[in-house]
Design a protein around this motif. Sequence first.
Motif, PDB file in Angstrom:
ATOM      1  N   ASP A 128      -9.480-182.370 101.210  1.00 38.54           N
ATOM      2  CA  ASP A 128     -10.587-183.112 100.603  1.00 38.54           C
ATOM      3  C   ASP A 128     -10.897-182.587  99.212  1.00 38.54           C
ATOM      4  O   ASP A 128     -11.325-183.336  98.341  1.00 38.54           O
ATOM      5  N   VAL A 129     -10.709-181.274  99.008  1.00 38.91           N
ATOM      6  CA  VAL A 129     -10.986-180.626  97.726  1.00 38.91           C
ATOM      7  C   VAL A 129      -9.709-179.937  97.250  1.00 38.91           C
ATOM      8  O   VAL A 129      -9.097-179.156  97.992  1.00 38.91           O
ATOM      9  N   LEU A 130      -9.295-180.251  96.029  1.00 39.50           N
ATOM     10  CA  LEU A 130      -8.168-179.582  95.394  1.00 39.50           C
ATOM     11  C   LEU A 130      -8.683-178.963  94.101  1.00 39.50           C
ATOM     12  O   LEU A 130      -9.108-179.676  93.200  1.00 39.50           O
ATOM     13  N   HIS A 159      -5.358-187.998  93.780  1.00 45.94           N
ATOM     14  CA  HIS A 159      -6.229-188.923  94.524  1.00 45.94           C
ATOM     15  C   HIS A 159      -5.378-189.888  95.352  1.00 45.94           C
ATOM     16  O   HIS A 159      -5.671-190.163  96.516  1.00 45.94           O
ATOM     17  N   ALA A 160      -4.347-190.417  94.724  1.00 42.98           N
ATOM     18  CA  ALA A 160      -3.490-191.379  95.416  1.00 42.98           C
ATOM     19  C   ALA A 160      -2.819-190.755  96.635  1.00 42.98           C
ATOM     20  O   ALA A 160      -2.547-191.437  97.632  1.00 42.98           O
ATOM     21  N   ALA A 161      -2.600-189.435  96.568  1.00 46.84           N
ATOM     22  CA  ALA A 161      -1.983-188.732  97.701  1.00 46.84           C
ATOM     23  C   ALA A 161      -2.992-188.402  98.791  1.00 46.84           C
ATOM     24  O   ALA A 161      -2.594-188.003  99.886  1.00 46.84           O
ATOM     25  N   GLY A 162      -4.306-188.536  98.462  1.00 47.28           N
ATOM     26  CA  GLY A 162      -5.305-188.349  99.509  1.00 47.28           C
ATOM     27  C   GLY A 162      -6.485-187.469  99.190  1.00 47.28           C
ATOM     28  O   GLY A 162      -7.485-187.501  99.903  1.00 47.28           O
ATOM     29  N   ALA A 163      -6.415-186.632  98.150  1.00 46.05           N
ATOM     30  CA  ALA A 163      -7.515-185.709  97.838  1.00 46.05           C
ATOM     31  C   ALA A 163      -8.687-186.464  97.211  1.00 46.05           C
ATOM     32  O   ALA A 163      -8.504-187.173  96.219  1.00 46.05           O
ATOM     33  N   ASP A 213     -12.704-189.379  93.401  1.00 49.06           N
ATOM     34  CA  ASP A 213     -12.169-190.735  93.594  1.00 49.06           C
ATOM     35  C   ASP A 213     -11.955-191.455  92.262  1.00 49.06           C
ATOM     36  O   ASP A 213     -12.149-192.676  92.154  1.00 49.06           O
ATOM     37  N   GLY A 214     -11.591-190.700  91.224  1.00 46.66           N
ATOM     38  CA  GLY A 214     -11.309-191.302  89.922  1.00 46.66           C
ATOM     39  C   GLY A 214     -12.486-191.344  88.962  1.00 46.66           C
ATOM     40  O   GLY A 214     -12.305-191.651  87.785  1.00 46.66           O
ATOM     41  N   LYS A 215     -13.698-191.046  89.436  1.00 49.08           N
ATOM     42  CA  LYS A 215     -14.864-190.946  88.554  1.00 49.08           C
ATOM     43  C   LYS A 215     -14.956-189.499  88.081  1.00 49.08           C
ATOM     44  O   LYS A 215     -14.956-188.573  88.888  1.00 49.08           O
ATOM     45  N   ARG A 216     -15.075-189.302  86.756  1.00 45.01           N
ATOM     46  CA  ARG A 216     -14.886-187.960  86.214  1.00 45.01           C
ATOM     47  C   ARG A 216     -16.100-187.438  85.462  1.00 45.01           C
ATOM     48  O   ARG A 216     -16.894-188.201  84.913  1.00 45.01           O
ATOM     49  N   VAL A 217     -16.156-186.099  85.403  1.00 42.67           N
ATOM     50  CA  VAL A 217     -17.193-185.424  84.639  1.00 42.67           C
ATOM     51  C   VAL A 217     -16.613-184.136  84.068  1.00 42.67           C
ATOM     52  O   VAL A 217     -15.798-183.468  84.718  1.00 42.67           O
ATOM     53  N   GLN A 218     -16.991-183.824  82.837  1.00 46.38           N
ATOM     54  CA  GLN A 218     -16.598-182.574  82.180  1.00 46.38           C
ATOM     55  C   GLN A 218     -17.785-181.621  82.221  1.00 46.38           C
ATOM     56  O   GLN A 218     -18.911-182.014  81.897  1.00 46.38           O
ATOM     57  N   VAL A 219     -17.538-180.376  82.584  1.00 45.85           N
ATOM     58  CA  VAL A 219     -18.591-179.370  82.650  1.00 45.85           C
ATOM     59  C   VAL A 219     -18.202-178.211  81.729  1.00 45.85           C
ATOM     60  O   VAL A 219     -17.092-177.684  81.839  1.00 45.85           O
ATOM     61  N   ARG A 247     -21.487-187.442  95.872  1.00 45.24           N
ATOM     62  CA  ARG A 247     -21.598-188.292  94.692  1.00 45.24           C
ATOM     63  C   ARG A 247     -21.239-187.475  93.448  1.00 45.24           C
ATOM     64  O   ARG A 247     -21.258-186.239  93.477  1.00 45.24           O
ATOM     65  N   LEU A 248     -20.947-188.162  92.349  1.00 45.10           N
ATOM     66  CA  LEU A 248     -20.496-187.466  91.138  1.00 45.10           C
ATOM     67  C   LEU A 248     -21.557-186.502  90.622  1.00 45.10           C
ATOM     68  O   LEU A 248     -21.228-185.416  90.120  1.00 45.10           O
ATOM     69  N   GLY A 249     -22.827-186.862  90.734  1.00 43.92           N
ATOM     70  CA  GLY A 249     -23.886-185.954  90.308  1.00 43.92           C
ATOM     71  C   GLY A 249     -23.898-184.662  91.113  1.00 43.92           C
ATOM     72  O   GLY A 249     -24.177-183.580  90.569  1.00 43.92           O
ATOM     73  N   ASP A 250     -23.601-184.759  92.416  1.00 44.24           N
ATOM     74  CA  ASP A 250     -23.495-183.562  93.249  1.00 44.24           C
ATOM     75  C   ASP A 250     -22.354-182.675  92.765  1.00 44.24           C
ATOM     76  O   ASP A 250     -22.479-181.443  92.711  1.00 44.24           O
TER      77      ASP A 250
END
Length: 320
Positions: free
Chosen positions: A187-189, A213-217, A234-240, A279-282
Amino acid sequence: MPPPRITVLGECVADAFTEPTSALNELALRVLPGGGPANTAVALARLGTPARFLARLSGDVFGRLFRAHLAASGVDLSHVVEAAEPSTLAVAELDTQGQATFSFHAQATADWQWTSGELAGVDLADTACVHTGSLALVKEPGAVVVEDFLAAAAPRSTISIDPNVRPLLVHPEVYRARLAHWCGFADVLRLSEDDLDLLLPGTMPEQACDTWHAAGARLVVITRGADGALASLDGKRVQVPAVATQVVDTVGAGDAFTAGLLHHLGTRGLLGGRLTELRLGDVEAACRFATQVAALTCSVSGPNPPWEGQLAQSATAADA
């Protein structure tokens, strides 16, 4: 509500750092307990997450060092296997930026000899997340046993993987050949920019995220040192951005980041199963916390992640 338990599976490695000496014909080494999964377990426990470590620990001098270090950090060692084989040793050389290059002494050592029977009795009923990675997933004969354990755990527990590619010990092609399979139950890579260059040379980080993502992560996080981290859900991105710090060395920083990420998600009840409530904010909030943990780890020598109280002190000092 206290954070849920996280079970970490993998290796302990004796990290031997070269020390200056006045003699021309001698080399001094300072040995610290390390190994990616062990570092992550220590960081989780110090942050306040109940962390159980599944490992095969030798009874040699390094194995005794590992046990003392893990226990002092509050890691649950109740399922550690007492191994007859010797411990794994890595000799580290640091460059001027504090980046380490390792040479490994890992032939037939304790960490890689897992049997299915040794993991068969592990109860994951109250484990929200299982984390592993690094050499445990690619070193035979135990790698397949570890993979099978993760696949069996995936329906109930969140699975987190950090490839932590070690090209001097295992050819990157071995990781490449298995990574899509791991994404099928992960679930997390979480991986570094260096890992990305070895796994998918010449690939942009965003494209790599989409591939995995396409492979499952569901969640892919690529840490980029001083440039912070890229997270993709799931393809929605954020830079930190990274947290500015005086770097002593970067040993264990990625492991500490992973621990901070999982700890933050766990304290908010977001671990367990397939991360359906995430969610992306999390993700952004968890990554910001993780960069603080990583920065404090970089500010001291060796894989020595901060305790929960040190984070609070650091936050207070930053606000002052």
